[in-house]
Design a protein around this motif. Structure first.
Motif, mmCIF file in Angstrom:
data_model
loop_
_atom_site.group_PDB
_atom_site.id
_atom_site.type_symbol
_atom_site.label_atom_id
_atom_site.label_comp_id
_atom_site.label_asym_id
_atom_site.label_seq_id
_atom_site.Cartn_x
_atom_site.Cartn_y
_atom_site.Cartn_z
ATOM 1 N N ARG A 30 -1.223 3.981 -1.843
ATOM 2 C CA ARG A 30 -2.605 3.546 -1.886
ATOM 3 C C ARG A 30 -2.699 2.137 -2.459
ATOM 4 N NH1 ARG A 30 -7.432 6.632 -4.819
ATOM 5 N NH2 ARG A 30 -5.829 8.227 -4.987
ATOM 6 N N ALA A 31 -3.364 1.267 -1.741
ATOM 7 C CA ALA A 31 -3.637 -0.076 -2.272
ATOM 8 C C ALA A 31 -4.943 -0.011 -3.040
ATOM 9 C CB ALA A 31 -3.726 -1.081 -1.134
ATOM 10 N N ARG A 32 -4.838 -0.103 -4.360
ATOM 11 C CA ARG A 32 -6.033 0.008 -5.201
ATOM 12 C C ARG A 32 -6.709 -1.342 -5.413
ATOM 13 N NH1 ARG A 32 -3.612 4.937 -7.576
ATOM 14 N NH2 ARG A 32 -5.353 6.266 -8.205
ATOM 15 N N SER A 33 -6.104 -2.407 -4.930
ATOM 16 C CA SER A 33 -6.661 -3.747 -5.196
ATOM 17 C C SER A 33 -7.955 -3.968 -4.425
ATOM 18 C CB SER A 33 -5.621 -4.802 -4.812
ATOM 19 O OG SER A 33 -4.987 -4.447 -3.596
ATOM 20 N N SER A 34 -7.921 -3.724 -3.156
ATOM 21 C CA SER A 34 -9.132 -3.949 -2.356
ATOM 22 C C SER A 34 -10.109 -2.813 -2.583
ATOM 23 C CB SER A 34 -8.767 -4.032 -0.884
ATOM 24 O OG SER A 34 -8.178 -2.815 -0.487
ATOM 25 N N ARG A 35 -11.431 -3.134 -2.321
ATOM 26 C CA ARG A 35 -12.355 -2.086 -2.729
ATOM 27 C C ARG A 35 -12.448 -0.865 -1.841
ATOM 28 N NH1 ARG A 35 -15.677 0.839 -5.561
ATOM 29 N NH2 ARG A 35 -14.441 1.966 -6.907
ATOM 30 N N PRO A 36 -12.674 -0.867 -0.648
ATOM 31 C CA PRO A 36 -12.286 0.449 -0.153
ATOM 32 C C PRO A 36 -10.761 0.521 -0.239
ATOM 33 C CG PRO A 36 -13.729 -0.665 1.399
ATOM 34 C CD PRO A 36 -13.318 -1.670 0.363
ATOM 35 N N HIS A 37 -10.244 1.384 -1.070
ATOM 36 C CA HIS A 37 -8.788 1.547 -1.147
ATOM 37 C C HIS A 37 -8.237 1.770 0.245
ATOM 38 C CE1 HIS A 37 -8.998 3.079 -5.599
ATOM 39 N NE2 HIS A 37 -9.498 1.875 -5.451
ATOM 40 N N ARG A 38 -7.027 1.282 0.432
ATOM 41 C CA ARG A 38 -6.411 1.443 1.754
ATOM 42 C C ARG A 38 -5.148 2.279 1.602
ATOM 43 N NH1 ARG A 38 -8.982 -0.650 5.997
ATOM 44 N NH2 ARG A 38 -10.912 -1.486 5.096
ATOM 45 N N TYR A 39 -4.974 3.166 2.526
ATOM 46 C CA TYR A 39 -3.859 4.108 2.448
ATOM 47 C C TYR A 39 -2.892 3.897 3.600
ATOM 48 C CZ TYR A 39 -7.118 6.478 -0.678
ATOM 49 O OH TYR A 39 -7.986 6.776 -1.699
ATOM 50 N N ALA A 40 -1.608 4.024 3.292
ATOM 51 C CA ALA A 40 -0.587 3.888 4.328
ATOM 52 C C ALA A 40 0.508 4.912 4.081
ATOM 53 C CB ALA A 40 0.009 2.477 4.298
ATOM 54 N N ALA A 41 1.126 5.348 5.143
ATOM 55 C CA ALA A 41 2.241 6.278 5.018
ATOM 56 C C ALA A 41 3.413 5.572 4.366
ATOM 57 C CB ALA A 41 2.647 6.798 6.393
ATOM 58 N N VAL A 42 4.105 6.254 3.480
ATOM 59 C CA VAL A 42 5.273 5.673 2.825
ATOM 60 C C VAL A 42 6.430 5.578 3.811
ATOM 61 C CG1 VAL A 42 7.087 6.181 1.155
ATOM 62 C CG2 VAL A 42 4.689 6.297 0.465
ATOM 63 N N ALA A 43 6.649 6.652 4.534
ATOM 64 C CA ALA A 43 7.748 6.667 5.502
ATOM 65 C C ALA A 43 7.184 6.820 6.900
ATOM 66 C CB ALA A 43 8.701 7.820 5.200
ATOM 67 N N SER A 44 7.889 6.324 7.869
ATOM 68 C CA SER A 44 7.466 6.511 9.256
ATOM 69 C C SER A 44 7.538 7.986 9.602
ATOM 70 C CB SER A 44 8.377 5.737 10.202
ATOM 71 O OG SER A 44 9.625 6.395 10.307
ATOM 72 N N ARG A 45 6.891 8.339 10.652
ATOM 73 C CA ARG A 45 6.930 9.733 11.067
ATOM 74 C C ARG A 45 8.367 10.181 11.326
ATOM 75 N NH1 ARG A 45 2.826 12.869 14.856
ATOM 76 N NH2 ARG A 45 2.583 10.902 15.974
ATOM 77 N N GLU A 46 9.162 9.303 11.939
ATOM 78 C CA GLU A 46 10.544 9.683 12.232
ATOM 79 C C GLU A 46 11.324 9.871 10.938
ATOM 80 O OE1 GLU A 46 8.986 7.133 13.731
ATOM 81 O OE2 GLU A 46 8.600 8.237 15.596
ATOM 82 N N GLU A 47 11.163 8.934 10.021
ATOM 83 C CA GLU A 47 11.880 9.060 8.746
ATOM 84 C C GLU A 47 11.509 10.364 8.059
ATOM 85 O OE1 GLU A 47 12.175 4.262 7.695
ATOM 86 O OE2 GLU A 47 10.521 5.483 6.963
ATOM 87 N N HIS A 48 10.228 10.615 8.013
ATOM 88 C CA HIS A 48 9.788 11.827 7.339
ATOM 89 C C HIS A 48 10.340 13.061 8.029
ATOM 90 C CE1 HIS A 48 6.887 15.212 6.947
ATOM 91 N NE2 HIS A 48 7.181 15.002 5.683
ATOM 92 N N THR A 49 10.334 13.061 9.339
ATOM 93 C CA THR A 49 10.791 14.246 10.058
ATOM 94 C C THR A 49 12.285 14.452 9.853
ATOM 95 O OG1 THR A 49 9.075 13.758 11.681
ATOM 96 C CG2 THR A 49 10.639 15.474 12.238
ATOM 97 N N VAL A 50 13.017 13.360 9.808
ATOM 98 C CA VAL A 50 14.455 13.489 9.525
ATOM 99 C C VAL A 50 14.660 14.099 8.137
ATOM 100 C CG1 VAL A 50 16.570 12.191 9.064
ATOM 101 C CG2 VAL A 50 15.226 11.696 11.110
ATOM 102 N N GLU A 51 13.849 13.680 7.192
ATOM 103 C CA GLU A 51 13.945 14.305 5.865
ATOM 104 C C GLU A 51 13.730 15.811 5.953
ATOM 105 O OE1 GLU A 51 11.480 12.732 2.691
ATOM 106 O OE2 GLU A 51 11.958 10.689 3.344
#
Lengths: 112, 112
Positions: free
Chosen positions: A55-76
């Motif tokens: 989560r990017a807390r700097s900008s006012r609507p906080h912005r969220y991004a996945a930490v890992a790509s879908r492929e990376e996560h699925t491999v995990e």
DNA sequence: CAGCACTTCTACGGCTTGTAGAAAGTTGCT
DNA sequence: AGCAACTTTCTACAAGCCGTAGAAGTGCTG
């Protein structure tokens, strides 16, 4: 341990498919279900706690991004499943025996 | 949907490793934890409901056996994980990129 | 039929997930 | 500064899953 509920997965899917980080509102709008924004915020906070979302807390609507790509996560996830057995190779052998011929071909290509 | 709790997994492991079907008592004895037999029976009933265990009701201590081998079950899990993404091959490519060289060799061998 | 072994029923507490209202915080405008 | 609109946090609840097991029921064996 990073298993996802249904809504959590829907949210992750949006984040995975988006180029940009998204705000809670954007996620909310893009979801099929018609949910309260607070619901989405709760889910995003839980995903953050699970380490799947940044989560990017700097900008006012906080912005969220996945930490890992879908492929990376699925491999995990695959490795997690494989970690439950004493003999990975036995499972992989059987897995490979179960895939389609075209997928087997793809695997051969990938393995060089 | 066939995910397992910790105790459930321990019980399945015993069933997978046993040649013979086991009674609740046998499972109970072979578990590390010191649990009431009723606990084990509850878990076995739940595993039966999940379709992972077959119960022989004919003999008087009922005997329980795994429906699928550990490898079969684990392959199912792998396919379940792979079913969550739109592009299996992309995930498999990345997975293969992440395995050890010796495992890659084994995969080549298996793929013939 | 009495007692033992086994099974079923019922239950409870903790954890996860979907769901969201109430309250608090932030920002920009006037 | 003060308000309005927007955003985030806090708190909460219901349902479902899982570990756990006592109480009650069923059936075999002597």
């Amino acid at each position: 341990m990073a298993s996802l509920g249904e809504l959590e997965r829907s949210v992750m899917t949006l984040l995975w498919e988006s180029e940009q980080p998204l705000s809670a509102n954007e996620v909310c709008e893009q979801l099929d279900e018609d949910l309260a924004v607070t619901t989405v915020l709760t889910v995003l906070a839980r995903l953050e706690k699970k380490g799947m979302v940044l989560r990017a807390r700097s900008s006012r609507p906080h912005r969220y991004a996945a930490v890992a790509s879908r492929e990376e996560h699925t491999v995990e996830m695959l490795n997690e499943v494989l970690g439950t057995v004493p003999d990975r190779e036995a499972v992989l052998a059987r897995f490979i025996g179960s895939v389609s011929e075209s997928e087997a071909a793809a695997l051969r290509r990938i393995l060089g």
